[in-house]
Scaffold this motif. Structure first.
Motif, PDB file in Angstrom:
ATOM      1  N   ASP A 215       0.830  -1.208   0.000  1.00  0.00           N
ATOM      2  CA  ASP A 215       0.000   0.000   0.000  1.00  0.00           C
ATOM      3  C   ASP A 215       0.858   1.248   0.000  1.00  0.00           C
ATOM      4  N   TYR A 216       0.326   2.280  -0.605  1.00  0.00           N
ATOM      5  CA  TYR A 216       0.920   3.610  -0.456  1.00  0.00           C
ATOM      6  C   TYR A 216      -0.044   4.425   0.380  1.00  0.00           C
ATOM      7  N   ARG A 217       0.521   5.379   1.084  1.00  0.00           N
ATOM      8  CA  ARG A 217      -0.332   6.275   1.834  1.00  0.00           C
ATOM      9  C   ARG A 217      -0.477   7.548   1.008  1.00  0.00           C
ATOM     10  N   VAL A 218      -1.677   7.832   0.605  1.00  0.00           N
ATOM     11  CA  VAL A 218      -1.945   9.027  -0.185  1.00  0.00           C
ATOM     12  C   VAL A 218      -2.964   9.874   0.562  1.00  0.00           C
ATOM     13  N   GLN A 219      -2.563  11.063   0.952  1.00  0.00           N
ATOM     14  CA  GLN A 219      -3.418  11.988   1.722  1.00  0.00           C
ATOM     15  C   GLN A 219      -4.097  11.266   2.880  1.00  0.00           C
TER      16      GLN A 219
ATOM     17  N   ARG B 216      -4.009   0.613  -2.233  1.00  0.00           N
ATOM     18  CA  ARG B 216      -3.346  -0.659  -2.548  1.00  0.00           C
ATOM     19  C   ARG B 216      -2.779  -0.634  -3.960  1.00  0.00           C
ATOM     20  N   ALA B 217      -1.493  -0.921  -4.084  1.00  0.00           N
ATOM     21  CA  ALA B 217      -0.858  -0.924  -5.406  1.00  0.00           C
ATOM     22  C   ALA B 217      -0.588  -2.352  -5.878  1.00  0.00           C
ATOM     23  N   VAL B 218      -0.372  -3.264  -4.917  1.00  0.00           N
ATOM     24  CA  VAL B 218      -0.123  -4.672  -5.253  1.00  0.00           C
ATOM     25  C   VAL B 218      -0.938  -5.530  -4.299  1.00  0.00           C
TER      26      VAL B 218
ATOM     27  N   GLY C  43       3.629  -5.735 -17.575  1.00  0.00           N
ATOM     28  CA  GLY C  43       2.283  -5.226 -17.302  1.00  0.00           C
ATOM     29  C   GLY C  43       2.251  -3.772 -17.697  1.00  0.00           C
ATOM     30  N   GLU C  44       1.043  -3.264 -17.930  1.00  0.00           N
ATOM     31  CA  GLU C  44       0.961  -1.887 -18.409  1.00  0.00           C
ATOM     32  C   GLU C  44       1.389  -0.900 -17.316  1.00  0.00           C
ATOM     33  N   SER C  45       1.505   0.348 -17.692  1.00  0.00           N
ATOM     34  CA  SER C  45       1.927   1.386 -16.757  1.00  0.00           C
ATOM     35  C   SER C  45       0.960   1.453 -15.572  1.00  0.00           C
ATOM     36  N   GLY C  46       1.519   1.500 -14.368  1.00  0.00           N
ATOM     37  CA  GLY C  46       0.680   1.597 -13.173  1.00  0.00           C
ATOM     38  C   GLY C  46       0.223   0.249 -12.634  1.00  0.00           C
ATOM     39  N   SER C  47       0.690  -0.853 -13.235  1.00  0.00           N
ATOM     40  CA  SER C  47       0.224  -2.173 -12.804  1.00  0.00           C
ATOM     41  C   SER C  47       0.911  -2.655 -11.523  1.00  0.00           C
ATOM     42  N   GLY C  48       1.953  -1.939 -11.089  1.00  0.00           N
ATOM     43  CA  GLY C  48       2.573  -2.286  -9.811  1.00  0.00           C
ATOM     44  C   GLY C  48       3.943  -2.936  -9.917  1.00  0.00           C
ATOM     45  N   LYS C  49       4.542  -2.904 -11.085  1.00  0.00           N
ATOM     46  CA  LYS C  49       5.846  -3.545 -11.293  1.00  0.00           C
ATOM     47  C   LYS C  49       6.924  -2.933 -10.399  1.00  0.00           C
ATOM     48  N   SER C  50       7.055  -1.610 -10.480  1.00  0.00           N
ATOM     49  CA  SER C  50       8.094  -0.944  -9.673  1.00  0.00           C
ATOM     50  C   SER C  50       7.819  -1.093  -8.185  1.00  0.00           C
ATOM     51  N   THR C  51       6.537  -1.059  -7.830  1.00  0.00           N
ATOM     52  CA  THR C  51       6.166  -1.219  -6.422  1.00  0.00           C
ATOM     53  C   THR C  51       6.637  -2.585  -5.918  1.00  0.00           C
ATOM     54  N   ALA C  52       6.390  -3.612  -6.702  1.00  0.00           N
ATOM     55  CA  ALA C  52       6.841  -4.954  -6.328  1.00  0.00           C
ATOM     56  C   ALA C  52       8.368  -4.985  -6.226  1.00  0.00           C
ATOM     57  N   GLY C  53       9.026  -4.320  -7.182  1.00  0.00           N
ATOM     58  CA  GLY C  53      10.490  -4.257  -7.173  1.00  0.00           C
ATOM     59  C   GLY C  53      11.017  -3.592  -5.910  1.00  0.00           C
ATOM     60  N   ARG C  54      10.359  -2.505  -5.498  1.00  0.00           N
ATOM     61  CA  ARG C  54      10.791  -1.793  -4.294  1.00  0.00           C
ATOM     62  C   ARG C  54      10.679  -2.679  -3.060  1.00  0.00           C
ATOM     63  N   ALA C  55       9.637  -3.508  -3.027  1.00  0.00           N
ATOM     64  CA  ALA C  55       9.472  -4.409  -1.880  1.00  0.00           C
ATOM     65  C   ALA C  55      10.621  -5.420  -1.827  1.00  0.00           C
TER      66      ALA C  55
ATOM     67  N   ASP D  93      14.941  -2.341 -12.904  1.00  0.00           N
ATOM     68  CA  ASP D  93      13.641  -1.726 -13.187  1.00  0.00           C
ATOM     69  C   ASP D  93      13.760  -0.845 -14.423  1.00  0.00           C
ATOM     70  N   GLU D  94      13.287  -1.326 -15.533  1.00  0.00           N
ATOM     71  CA  GLU D  94      13.346  -0.608 -16.813  1.00  0.00           C
ATOM     72  C   GLU D  94      14.747  -0.055 -17.068  1.00  0.00           C
ATOM     73  N   PRO D  95      15.753  -0.910 -17.014  1.00  0.00           N
ATOM     74  CA  PRO D  95      17.122  -0.386 -17.059  1.00  0.00           C
ATOM     75  C   PRO D  95      17.495   0.289 -18.373  1.00  0.00           C
TER      76      PRO D  95
HETATM   77  N1  LIG Z   1       5.066   6.868  -4.164  1.00  0.00           N
HETATM   78  C1  LIG Z   1       3.791   6.592  -4.469  1.00  0.00           C
HETATM   79  N2  LIG Z   1       2.766   7.112  -3.759  1.00  0.00           N
HETATM   80  C2  LIG Z   1       1.484   6.807  -4.056  1.00  0.00           C
HETATM   81  N3  LIG Z   1       1.113   6.001  -5.046  1.00  0.00           N
HETATM   82  C3  LIG Z   1       2.074   5.456  -5.798  1.00  0.00           C
HETATM   83  C4  LIG Z   1       3.466   5.715  -5.554  1.00  0.00           C
HETATM   84  N4  LIG Z   1       4.196   5.040  -6.464  1.00  0.00           N
HETATM   85  C5  LIG Z   1       3.314   4.378  -7.221  1.00  0.00           C
HETATM   86  N5  LIG Z   1       2.051   4.610  -6.847  1.00  0.00           N
HETATM   87  C6  LIG Z   1       0.824   4.037  -7.431  1.00  0.00           C
HETATM   88  O1  LIG Z   1       0.896   2.616  -7.347  1.00  0.00           O
HETATM   89  C7  LIG Z   1       0.446   2.013  -8.551  1.00  0.00           C
HETATM   90  C8  LIG Z   1       1.543   1.148  -9.145  1.00  0.00           C
HETATM   91  O2  LIG Z   1       2.622   1.989  -9.547  1.00  0.00           O
HETATM   92  P1  LIG Z   1       4.003   1.431 -10.073  1.00  0.00           P
HETATM   93  O3  LIG Z   1       4.950   2.562 -10.139  1.00  0.00           O
HETATM   94  O4  LIG Z   1       4.397   0.254  -9.267  1.00  0.00           O
HETATM   95  O5  LIG Z   1       3.599   0.947 -11.552  1.00  0.00           O
HETATM   96  P2  LIG Z   1       4.527   0.409 -12.721  1.00  0.00           P
HETATM   97  O6  LIG Z   1       3.924  -0.887 -13.161  1.00  0.00           O
HETATM   98  O7  LIG Z   1       5.934   0.392 -12.301  1.00  0.00           O
HETATM   99  O8  LIG Z   1       4.269   1.488 -13.864  1.00  0.00           O
HETATM  100  P3  LIG Z   1       5.292   2.065 -14.997  1.00  0.00           P
HETATM  101  O9  LIG Z   1       5.290   1.027 -16.081  1.00  0.00           O
HETATM  102  O10 LIG Z   1       4.638   3.319 -15.436  1.00  0.00           O
HETATM  103  O11 LIG Z   1       6.630   2.258 -14.373  1.00  0.00           O
HETATM  104  C9  LIG Z   1      -0.005   3.124  -9.451  1.00  0.00           C
HETATM  105  O12 LIG Z   1      -1.388   3.267  -9.313  1.00  0.00           O
HETATM  106  C10 LIG Z   1       0.708   4.342  -8.911  1.00  0.00           C
HETATM  107  O13 LIG Z   1      -0.029   5.502  -9.132  1.00  0.00           O
END
Ligand SMILES: Nc1ncnc2c1ncn2[C@@H]1O[C@H](COP(=O)(O)OP(=O)(O)OP(=O)(O)O)[C@@H](O)[C@H]1O
Ligand SMILES: [Mg+2]
Length: 282
Positions: free
Chosen positions: A10-14, A19-21, A38-50, A173-175
């Motif tokens: 999860d991300y904390r937004v305001q 939930r991102a993943v 997966g398409e943009s915003g699907s959570g790839k980078s979020t999973a990578g950060r974990a 991550d998208e190197p």
């Molecule tokens: N720091 C953050 N704070 C709040 N929400 C976030 C943050 N980073 C990502 N998100 C949200 O989490 C979801 C997943 O984002 P993420 O960056 O993991 O996608 P991605 O698959 O890596 O996309 P891209 O292909 O564009 O890099 C999206 O809805 C995004 O808006």
């Protein structure tokens, strides 16, 4: 090597949790490359950060070499994470603009050393040379500043830095997405060679399905934070089981007309079963 078990992030937004993943299961075996697409915003980078311990799961756990990242503390945690290298999209981001390239590469060696032992200066310099050589940068590159190098050279430095401690896992991550197509190939070739030589496991995050096809052994497809399907890359690409995957694949051209036809057919077949297109493809 790396195990994600039912991981939700999860991300904390305001003040609210977004939930991102959701409930993600993923495994990278020793020495293999797993593509995460997966398409943009699907959570790839979020999973990578974990996987890098930068985000803590709200559910499930991330296991590195069998140990929970969230539960490890202090030195044990640093040890664990020293076994993971990372390269991000922006080739400059991991390099300090005020430091000579050689210093940036030597930095992880000075902090951690190998086997947790700091390397003395002479050994460190020798290792920097070795690493620069491995990423095919000319002698003398260690005495340049990042801005004096091209994007492709900087990303190769990023790779050298990420691999300095001989990590057993690399999160990429998208190197190459920020690089010119002509330069992408050379960076990917270096990654491939290093992978063959060093045998690290790799989580390769990319929206470039062509590159994922070429590079990875297995692939996992994410959609809106959930795993859609996973399997051997060759199988998933030639016979996707889910419409979403078929649509993703159909949206990228392949140079091979037969493969292109196959993808189109797979998509139509799945669409016929699942009903109208899900609108997953960009
Ligand atoms: N720091 C953050 N704070 C709040 N929400 C976030 C943050 N980073 C990502 N998100 C949200 O989490 C979801 C997943 O984002 P993420 O960056 O993991 O996608 P991605 O698959 O890596 O996309 P891209 O292909 O564009 O890099 C999206 O809805 C995004 O808006
Ligand atoms: Mg991303």
């Amino acid at each position: 090597m790396l195990d994600l078990r039912g991981v939700s992030l999860d991300y904390r937004v305001q003040g609210r949790h977004v939930r991102a993943v959701e409930g993600l299961d993923l495994t990278v075996r020793a020495g293999e490359m797993l593509g995460l697409v997966g398409e943009s915003g699907s959570g790839k980078s979020t999973a990578g950060r974990a996987c890098l311990g930068l985000l803590t799961p709200s559910e499930g756990e991330v296991l590195l070499l069998g140990a929970s990242v969230a539960k490890a503390r202090g030195r044990a945690r640093r040890r664990l994470l020293a076994d993971v290298g990372v390269v991000f999209q922006d080739p400059g981001a991991s390099l300090d603009p005020r430091k000579l390239v050689g210093e940036s590469i030597a930095e992880p060696l000075a902090i951690h050393g190998r086997d947790g032992r700091r390397l003395p200066g002479t050994e460190r310099r020798a290792r920097v040379r070795e690493l620069l050589d491995a990423v095919r940068l000319p002698v003398g590159a260690e005495r340049r500043y990042p801005h004096e190098l091209s994007g492709g050279q900087r990303q190769r430095i990023g790779l050298a830095r990420a691999l300095a401690l001989r990590p057993r896992l690399l999160v990429a991550d998208e190197p190459t997405s920020a690089l010119d197509v002509s330069v992408q190939a050379e960076v990917l070739q270096v990654l491939k060679d290093l992978h063959a030589e060093l045998g690290f496991g790799c989580l390769f995050i990319s929206h470039d399905l062509g590159v994922v096809h070429e590079l990875t052994d297995r692939v996992a497809v994410l959609r809106a934070g959930r795993l859609v399907e996973s399997g051997r890359t060759a199988d998933v690409f030639s016979a996707p089981q889910e419409l979403y995957t078929a649509e993703l694949l159909a949206s990228v051209p392949t140079p091979d007309p037969a493969a292109q036809r196959e993808r189109r057919d797979a998509r139509q077949r799945l669409a016929a079963v699942e009903g109208p297109a899900s609108g997953a493809a960009r």
